[in-house]
Design an enzyme around this catalytic site. Structure first.
Site, PDB file in Angstrom:
ATOM      1  N   HIS A  59     -33.133 -53.611 -36.671  1.00 31.60           N
ATOM      2  CA  HIS A  59     -33.179 -52.346 -37.419  1.00 31.60           C
ATOM      3  C   HIS A  59     -33.805 -51.272 -36.532  1.00 31.60           C
ATOM      4  CE1 HIS A  59     -33.947 -49.474 -40.663  1.00 31.60           C
ATOM      5  NE2 HIS A  59     -33.081 -50.162 -41.352  1.00 31.60           N
TER       6      HIS A  59
ATOM      7  N   ASP B 222     -29.136 -56.281 -45.145  1.00 33.85           N
ATOM      8  CA  ASP B 222     -27.761 -56.791 -45.263  1.00 33.85           C
ATOM      9  C   ASP B 222     -27.643 -58.292 -45.065  1.00 33.85           C
ATOM     10  OD1 ASP B 222     -27.052 -53.768 -43.703  1.00 33.85           O
ATOM     11  OD2 ASP B 222     -26.381 -54.304 -45.706  1.00 33.85           O
TER      12      ASP B 222
END
Ligand code: SDX
Length: 452
Positions: free
Chosen positions: A316, A374
């Site tokens: 991320h 996700d």
């Protein structure tokens, strides 16, 4: 330059010294209520004749905002000061929508009124139904979402004048309410089943499940645990600071484009596999790995600089710790699969084993790559019965309230300016025009004419 006196607090400016010219520049430092201070470089070009350079905006604050705060090192996510884990455990999606839009948790009366306003906007203009018929049956639902949401501006002219607060609120309510209906209809269209109208006696998540999975031929009973899981799924996706799709919405809105067109632009940006499309890519990756014994091979592919393969659902830009949303999502995955007697789901087993191995691997530790929102979300949606092509649609349904809240905050910012970044120019310098007959005969467009 509109001064942000209240953000200067007692900060000392940063002095920039140009060794070449011997000039120095004072750059004001602004302090927010949490997170890193910022260098206010709005006058930098005027004073130095230079731009800053930050492709991907890794060190750039594009705006000031009071909606969402992320501490990537500690793995903290807060909406209007409330921790995402508290909201996921105690709140519901409608209440989080109110919080993001208005900045405070609603009283019971306000919550009831707000829920009714949203419920009353869930139907689509009947003519929009014909727009679906223009898509091929196998069109990706995200392509349909981009098209239909953009087309809303052709139907709701009475809420595109964003200078009017009332119209801003109507547009916000319409988008939050209708995005779930549009998403469910995209699914129904892709499987050739009739559209299902929303029911006002159902909650937001129950209504979405009803519009997606019910058929006219039989009674559809919403499973409360599944509805609760979807409600939490929407909460976990509601907003996330200035991510790619939110920045797209803000940039589109800064030109004065109407909110429906801006949200359509956000949906287009979210679709990318590096962003919201990752939940679909995670399932494709887990299916490709297909067996726990293949995990080491894929871990080394992910680490191989010459291999474009990445561990989807990992890493991320901001979180250099475990994404707090992934933690909650992992628990929801377990509860949903248990409820549906699918705890033996091979994909869940591969995901858990993959996470365990990756988190012990030096490469992932050194690069601070952890599971993100996700990584587990696709497992939940697949178990409930959504096709992978619908995963990013659900992400978009949850994120619409974040996009519209950020859009509204930008519009209401007194110093809202059109976004217009500059560049480091690396092209040809000035050169004379060459007449056709004087140019080299050999073609430079090998790819175009397959020239020898
Ligand atoms: C979302 O911004 C948001 O807030 C987004 C989001 C939201 O709610 O809006 O949180 C939602 O988009 C979550 C992210 C979903 N995407 C994926 O899961 C796709 C896989 N992850 C990545 O491609 C990547 O991690 C990004 C895009 C998420 C972040 O990329 P960055 O910050 O630009 O980091 P990078 O690509 O520069 O990577 C840093 C290093 C690189 O190695 P070096 O070049 O330094 O040697 O880490 C490596 C990368 O190769 N790396 C990975 C990796 N992610 C980064 N290596 C293997 N697998 C990965 N997944």
């Amino acid at each position: 330059m509109a001064d942000y006196e209240e953000y200067k607090k007692d900060s000392k400016p940063l002095t920039l010294f140009n060794d070449e010219t011997g000039q120095s520049f004072q750059i004001p430092v602004l302090k927010g209520n949490d997170g890193p201070d910022v260098l206010d470089i709005r006058d930098l070009y005027k004073e130095t004749g230079m731009f800053t350079y930050d492709p991907g905006f890794t060190s750039t604050a594009s705006c000031k905002s009071s909606i969402t705060f992320i501490d990537g090192h500690k793995g903290i996510l807060r909406h209007r000061g409330y921790n995402i884990k508290d909201l996921a455990a105690n709140s519901d999606f409608i209440e989080v929508c109110y919080l993001l839009l208005h900045g405070e948790l609603p009283s019971s009366t306000d919550k009831e009124k707000f829920e009714k306003v949203i419920t009353d906007h869930t139907m689509l203009h009947e003519q929009l139904v014909y727009l679906y018929r223009g898509f091929r049956r196998d069109a990706h639902p995200m392509a349909i979402m981009v098209g239909v949401v953009g087309a809303l501006s052709a139907f709701y002219h009475d809420s595109t004048d964003f200078s009017d607060l009332n119209q801003r609120m109507i547009a916000s309510h319409r988008l939050i309410a209708k995005i779930a209906t549009i998403g469910a209809m995209a699914y129904k269209y892709s499987i050739g089943q009739p559209f299902v109208y929303p029911k006002n006696n159902l909650s937001y998540a129950e209504n979405f499940l009803h519009m997606t999975f019910s058929v006219p031929t039989e009674e559809y009973k919403v499973n409360p645990l599944i509805a609760n899981a979807i409600d939490k799924f929407f909460i976990l996706h509601a907003d996330h600071e200035q991510n790619a799709s939110t920045s797209t919405v803000r940039l589109a809105g800064s030109s004065g484009a109407n909110p429906f067109a801006c949200i359509a632009a956000g949906i287009a940006s979210l679709w990318g596999p590096a962003h919201g499309g990752a939940n679909e890519a995670v399932i494709q990756m887990l299916e490709e790995i297909s067996d726990i014994k293949n995990i080491p091979e894929y871990i080394s592919k992910a680490k191989d600089k010459n291999d474009s393969f990445r561990l989807m659902g990992f890493g991320h830009r901001v979180y250099k710790n475990y994404d707090p949303r992934a933690e909650v999502m992992k628990k929801i995955a377990h509860d949903v699969l248990k409820e549906l007697n699918k705890l033996e789901d091979p994909l869940l087993k591969i995901a858990i084993e993959l996470e365990k191995i990756a988190l012990q691997d030096q490469y992932f530790i050194d690069k601070k790559l952890y599971p993100n929102v996700d990584f587990y979300s696709g497992i939940i949606l697949k178990a409930i019965g959504f096709p992978t092509s619908m995963f990013t649609v659900l992400f978009a349904i949850g994120r619409t309230v974040g996009w519209i809240s950020q859009w509204k905050e930008m519009i209401e910012d007194p110093i809202n300016k059109i976004g217009r970044p500059r560049q480091l120019y690396t092209g040809s310098q000035s050169r004379e025009y060459q007449q056709l007959e004087t140019r080299e005969k050999k073609s430079i467009f090998k790819w175009l004419w397959k020239s020898k």
